[in-house]
Scaffold this active site. Structure first.
Site, PDB file in Angstrom:
ATOM      1  N   ASN A  80      33.468  47.227  33.683  1.00 52.36           N
ATOM      2  CA  ASN A  80      34.758  46.540  33.655  1.00 52.36           C
ATOM      3  C   ASN A  80      35.111  46.050  35.048  1.00 52.36           C
ATOM      4  O   ASN A  80      34.385  46.314  36.001  1.00 52.36           O
ATOM      5  CB  ASN A  80      35.836  47.465  33.085  1.00 52.36           C
ATOM      6  CG  ASN A  80      36.004  48.712  33.922  1.00 52.36           C
ATOM      7  OD1 ASN A  80      36.466  48.639  35.062  1.00 52.36           O
ATOM      8  ND2 ASN A  80      35.579  49.851  33.399  1.00 52.36           N
ATOM      9  N   ARG A  81      36.221  45.355  35.144  1.00 56.19           N
ATOM     10  CA  ARG A  81      36.548  44.642  36.384  1.00 56.19           C
ATOM     11  C   ARG A  81      37.460  45.416  37.314  1.00 56.19           C
ATOM     12  O   ARG A  81      38.009  44.853  38.249  1.00 56.19           O
ATOM     13  CB  ARG A  81      37.191  43.300  36.027  1.00 56.19           C
ATOM     14  CG  ARG A  81      36.162  42.312  35.525  1.00 56.19           C
ATOM     15  CD  ARG A  81      36.779  41.190  34.706  1.00 56.19           C
ATOM     16  NE  ARG A  81      38.073  40.763  35.211  1.00 56.19           N
ATOM     17  CZ  ARG A  81      38.536  39.537  35.131  1.00 56.19           C
ATOM     18  NH1 ARG A  81      37.772  38.596  34.606  1.00 56.19           N
ATOM     19  NH2 ARG A  81      39.723  39.236  35.554  1.00 56.19           N
TER      20      ARG A  81
END
Ligand code: C5P
Length: 223
Positions: free
Chosen positions: A30-31
């Site tokens: 994820n970011r």
């Protein structure tokens, strides 16, 4: 100068995102940049706490000064690191973006394209670290979590945050409004601080260090 109201206290903070390996070269991730969690750890140290930062994958961030940094790549590694560090600590903050699912099996070779349609990706559920930390909570220990919610204060975000606080059983929950370029990979954060005691504080918009200060104010008031 910041208050030294956390001196003599031991706290644990998680930050960044987990990566769940699929094969030797691929992962589900994820970011999360880790910036909010790093700010929480840094501010706690500045306020006098002995801090362990359990860091998943992050942007290229410098280790905060005077903080013990432990690396954790996957959700299960992070769970083990958090459970160990939480023992004997006064407060635990789960800020990391933990992957909800991981591939059922780690394939030991690079998965090939093949010729036809791709194989479906079989996933299994990761442990909920925050829930485990609440279950293992020691007397007097404060456990805080985060929730990234789309929506605004009058709409879904607070409603979902309140439900999540109850579901997870933590003492404090920071609700961040996300979407429209908010929260992820940016310098500023805004949101609400919800307490298991029913308290609800709008945090407005400010730096991640400011949000960290609000969180530690709330923790210090409960210790
Ligand atoms: O359920 P949700 O992912 O929205 O909850 C977010 C909170 O739960 C965050 O504090 C996050 O660090 C924590 N979490 C966790 N383990 C998971 C998923 C989320 O500790 N597997």
């Amino acid at each position: 100068a910041l208050p030294r109201d956390l001196s003599g206290r031991r706290v644990v903070v998680s930050a960044g995102g987990t990566r769940e390996a699929l094969d030797p070269v691929r992962y589900l991730g994820n970011r999360s940049s880790g910036r909010q969690g790093y700010a929480i750890a840094r501010v706690a140290a500045q306020r006098g706490a002995a801090v362990t930062l359990v860091a998943g994958h992050t942007a290229d961030l410098a280790d905060p000064a005077a903080v013990d940094v432990v690396r954790a790549g996957s959700a299960r590694e992070m769970r083990d690191a958090m459970r160990a560090a939480a023992k004997g600590s006064d407060a635990v903050v789960m800020n990391a973006a933990v992957a909800d699912f991981r591939p059922v099996a780690l394939v030991d070779h690079k998965i090939k394209k093949g010729s036809g349609d791709p194989e479906p990706l079989a996933l299994t559920v990761n442990p909920d670290i925050l829930v485990e930390l609440v279950q293992a909570r020691e007397p007097g220990q404060i456990v805080a979590g985060f929730a990234a919610e789309t929506g605004d204060a009058t709409g879904d975000a607070l409603h979902h945050g309140r439900a999540k606080l109850a579901r997870k059983g933590c003492d404090l929950l920071i609700v961040n409004a996300v979407g429209d370029g908010k929260a992820f990979e940016v310098a500023d954060n805004s949101g609400w601080l919800l307490g298991a005691d029913g308290s609800e504080t709008e945090l407005g918009s400010g730096s991640k260090a400011l949000l960290a200060s609000y969180l530690w104010d709330a923790v210090a008031a409960r210790l």
